[in-house]
Design a protein around this motif. Structure first.
Motif, PDB file in Angstrom:
ATOM      1  N   ASP A  85       0.815  -1.228   0.000  1.00 31.13           N
ATOM      2  CA  ASP A  85       0.000   0.000   0.000  1.00 31.13           C
ATOM      3  C   ASP A  85       0.840   1.265   0.000  1.00 31.13           C
ATOM      4  N   TYR A  86       2.125   1.157   0.189  1.00 30.44           N
ATOM      5  CA  TYR A  86       2.974   2.346   0.266  1.00 30.44           C
ATOM      6  C   TYR A  86       2.838   3.221  -0.979  1.00 30.44           C
ATOM      7  N   ARG A  87       2.776   2.601  -2.152  1.00 36.20           N
ATOM      8  CA  ARG A  87       2.722   3.370  -3.397  1.00 36.20           C
ATOM      9  C   ARG A  87       1.450   4.206  -3.518  1.00 36.20           C
ATOM     10  N   HIS A  88       0.396   3.817  -2.815  1.00 39.08           N
ATOM     11  CA  HIS A  88      -0.868   4.561  -2.902  1.00 39.08           C
ATOM     12  C   HIS A  88      -0.806   5.892  -2.155  1.00 39.08           C
ATOM     13  N   LEU A  89       0.184   6.069  -1.281  1.00 38.85           N
ATOM     14  CA  LEU A  89       0.259   7.289  -0.489  1.00 38.85           C
ATOM     15  C   LEU A  89       0.474   8.526  -1.354  1.00 38.85           C
ATOM     16  N   ALA A  90       1.097   8.363  -2.508  1.00 35.02           N
ATOM     17  CA  ALA A  90       1.385   9.510  -3.378  1.00 35.02           C
ATOM     18  C   ALA A  90       0.106  10.213  -3.815  1.00 35.02           C
ATOM     19  N   LEU A  91      -0.918   9.449  -4.135  1.00 35.54           N
ATOM     20  CA  LEU A  91      -2.193  10.034  -4.527  1.00 35.54           C
ATOM     21  C   LEU A  91      -2.786  10.842  -3.384  1.00 35.54           C
ATOM     22  N   ASP A 136       4.792  -6.816   6.062  1.00 31.45           N
ATOM     23  CA  ASP A 136       3.992  -7.798   5.330  1.00 31.45           C
ATOM     24  C   ASP A 136       3.390  -8.784   6.332  1.00 31.45           C
ATOM     25  N   ASP A 137       2.678  -9.738   5.808  1.00 33.34           N
ATOM     26  CA  ASP A 137       2.000 -10.755   6.609  1.00 33.34           C
ATOM     27  C   ASP A 137       2.976 -11.418   7.588  1.00 33.34           C
ATOM     28  N   GLY A 138       2.571 -11.496   8.853  1.00 29.25           N
ATOM     29  CA  GLY A 138       3.380 -12.165   9.854  1.00 29.25           C
ATOM     30  C   GLY A 138       4.296 -11.262  10.649  1.00 29.25           C
ATOM     31  N   HIS A 139       4.404 -10.000  10.260  1.00 33.21           N
ATOM     32  CA  HIS A 139       5.240  -9.074  11.032  1.00 33.21           C
ATOM     33  C   HIS A 139       4.674  -8.966  12.455  1.00 33.21           C
ATOM     34  N   PRO A 154      -5.765  -8.444   1.794  1.00 35.55           N
ATOM     35  CA  PRO A 154      -6.077  -7.634   0.608  1.00 35.55           C
ATOM     36  C   PRO A 154      -7.540  -7.746   0.225  1.00 35.55           C
ATOM     37  N   GLY A 155      -8.050  -6.671  -0.326  1.00 38.01           N
ATOM     38  CA  GLY A 155      -9.452  -6.619  -0.732  1.00 38.01           C
ATOM     39  C   GLY A 155      -9.904  -5.187  -0.790  1.00 38.01           C
ATOM     40  N   HIS A 156     -10.055  -4.565   0.376  1.00 35.90           N
ATOM     41  CA  HIS A 156     -10.414  -3.146   0.416  1.00 35.90           C
ATOM     42  C   HIS A 156      -9.339  -2.318  -0.281  1.00 35.90           C
ATOM     43  N   THR A 157      -8.087  -2.619   0.008  1.00 34.63           N
ATOM     44  CA  THR A 157      -6.940  -2.146  -0.773  1.00 34.63           C
ATOM     45  C   THR A 157      -5.988  -3.333  -0.920  1.00 34.63           C
ATOM     46  N   THR A 158      -4.994  -3.157  -1.778  1.00 36.44           N
ATOM     47  CA  THR A 158      -4.038  -4.245  -2.006  1.00 36.44           C
ATOM     48  C   THR A 158      -3.284  -4.591  -0.734  1.00 36.44           C
ATOM     49  N   GLY A 159      -2.965  -3.562   0.061  1.00 36.12           N
ATOM     50  CA  GLY A 159      -2.157  -3.777   1.249  1.00 36.12           C
ATOM     51  C   GLY A 159      -2.895  -3.654   2.564  1.00 36.12           C
ATOM     52  N   SER A 160      -4.185  -3.868   2.571  1.00 38.80           N
ATOM     53  CA  SER A 160      -4.929  -3.813   3.832  1.00 38.80           C
ATOM     54  C   SER A 160      -4.420  -4.873   4.795  1.00 38.80           C
ATOM     55  N   ILE A 161      -4.302  -4.477   6.068  1.00 38.42           N
ATOM     56  CA  ILE A 161      -3.858  -5.418   7.092  1.00 38.42           C
ATOM     57  C   ILE A 161      -4.793  -5.369   8.293  1.00 38.42           C
ATOM     58  N   ALA A 162      -4.756  -6.435   9.075  1.00 36.06           N
ATOM     59  CA  ALA A 162      -5.378  -6.469  10.388  1.00 36.06           C
ATOM     60  C   ALA A 162      -4.272  -6.748  11.401  1.00 36.06           C
ATOM     61  N   LEU A 163      -4.535  -6.424  12.659  1.00 40.66           N
ATOM     62  CA  LEU A 163      -3.623  -6.746  13.749  1.00 40.66           C
ATOM     63  C   LEU A 163      -4.353  -7.626  14.754  1.00 40.66           C
ATOM     64  N   LEU A 164      -3.707  -8.720  15.159  1.00 40.04           N
ATOM     65  CA  LEU A 164      -4.292  -9.624  16.149  1.00 40.04           C
ATOM     66  C   LEU A 164      -3.466  -9.577  17.424  1.00 40.04           C
ATOM     67  N   ASN A 189     -10.442  -1.204  -4.974  1.00 42.41           N
ATOM     68  CA  ASN A 189     -10.562  -2.529  -4.373  1.00 42.41           C
ATOM     69  C   ASN A 189      -9.920  -3.600  -5.245  1.00 42.41           C
ATOM     70  N   GLU A 190      -9.434  -4.646  -4.577  1.00 41.47           N
ATOM     71  CA  GLU A 190      -8.970  -5.828  -5.281  1.00 41.47           C
ATOM     72  C   GLU A 190     -10.194  -6.616  -5.782  1.00 41.47           C
ATOM     73  N   PRO A 191     -10.005  -7.562  -6.695  1.00 40.81           N
ATOM     74  CA  PRO A 191     -11.140  -8.384  -7.150  1.00 40.81           C
ATOM     75  C   PRO A 191     -11.853  -9.040  -5.972  1.00 40.81           C
ATOM     76  N   LEU A 192     -13.145  -9.227  -6.125  1.00 39.84           N
ATOM     77  CA  LEU A 192     -13.960  -9.770  -5.031  1.00 39.84           C
ATOM     78  C   LEU A 192     -13.428 -11.104  -4.538  1.00 39.84           C
ATOM     79  N   VAL A 193     -12.924 -11.930  -5.426  1.00 36.33           N
ATOM     80  CA  VAL A 193     -12.414 -13.233  -5.008  1.00 36.33           C
ATOM     81  C   VAL A 193     -11.239 -13.073  -4.047  1.00 36.33           C
ATOM     82  N   VAL A 194     -10.445 -12.027  -4.229  1.00 39.91           N
ATOM     83  CA  VAL A 194      -9.304 -11.767  -3.337  1.00 39.91           C
ATOM     84  C   VAL A 194      -9.805 -11.377  -1.951  1.00 39.91           C
ATOM     85  N   TYR A 195     -10.825 -10.499  -1.937  1.00 41.23           N
ATOM     86  CA  TYR A 195     -11.395 -10.065  -0.670  1.00 41.23           C
ATOM     87  C   TYR A 195     -12.021 -11.245   0.079  1.00 41.23           C
ATOM     88  N   LEU A 196     -12.725 -12.099  -0.637  1.00 42.44           N
ATOM     89  CA  LEU A 196     -13.353 -13.263  -0.005  1.00 42.44           C
ATOM     90  C   LEU A 196     -12.296 -14.209   0.573  1.00 42.44           C
TER      91      LEU A 196
END
Length: 220
Positions: A85-91, A136-139, A154-164, A189-196
């Motif tokens: 998602d870093y590249r999206h910050l420019a916009l 990335d995943d697992g950090h 990924p889904g909402h954006t390419t680099g969306s993350i959650a924290l557990l 958004n990423e393709p729906l299949v990616v989000y699912l």
């Protein structure tokens, strides 16, 4: 008094700092470190609020790159964000785009933002002022008495993350999982299949999760 932030105490070690009554930014406090999840619009400096709640050093982490979750990055010296998602910050840093957000919030019915917002000062800053650490995943973020593990969703954006949170089972989801709705209908958004697939990934860990804390709306 702050017109742009409301502080909600959830537990002794967890606070929601709600930005313009819309965006849930979370302060998670551990034994040796704390963590801020999302920085909001950054219309005003909320670091004094953090200082009132903890004197620990803290990590600053973006759930994703959208303007309402990452424009406030400029307030901090160092920020963690997904490598995807870093590249999206420019916009987000473009004046026209930022101006649209400012005008919308200033003119929204009932808004008190104008009473403490300095528009001239705001536009002096860039989202690229901090040092960025790409994750990335697992950090894992170690707070001393618990760890917060990055789950790439990924889904909402390419680099969306959650924290557990390993200690409490709290899952912090940004815009990817909400209580009453789904933020999935934009060109970013990423393709729906990616989000699912991402939702299935979270569901597979449901036994580790005790509560969900989204980027907007009510908590689980």
């Amino acid at each position: 008094m702050s017109y742009t932030h409301d502080v909600i105490k959830i537990t002794d070690s967890l606070y929601c700092i709600k930005d313009v009554k819309s965006i849930n930014k979370y302060l998670i406090i551990g034994k040796t470190h704390a963590l801020i999840f999302d920085t909001g619009f950054g219309f005003t400096d909320f670091k004094p609020i953090i200082k009132e709640l903890t004197d620990l050093p803290y990590y600053v982490v973006d759930s994703h790159s959208d303007v309402d979750h990452a424009l406030g990055n400029y307030l901090f010296e160092e920020v963690y964000i997904s490598v995807y998602d870093y590249r999206h910050l420019a916009l987000n840093d473009e004046y026209k785009y930022k101006k649209e957000q400012v005008d919308y919030r200033l003119n929204k019915p009932g808004s008190l933002l104008a009473q403490e917002f300095d528009e001239t000062e705001y536009f002096k800053h860039s989202i690229f002022e901090p040092k960025y650490n790409l994750i990335d995943d697992g950090h894992v973020f170690d707070l001393g008495d618990r760890t917060l593990t990055v789950i790439s969703i990924p889904g909402h954006t390419t680099g969306s993350i959650a924290l557990l949170d390993s200690k409490t089972g709290h899952l912090f989801t940004g815009d990817s999982v909400m209580k009453y709705n789904v933020y999935y209908m934009s060109e970013d958004n990423e393709p729906l299949v990616v989000y699912l697939q991402s939702l299935k990934k979270l569901w597979a860990r449901k036994n580790e999760i005790t509560a969900i804390f989204p980027g907007h709306g009510d908590f689980n």
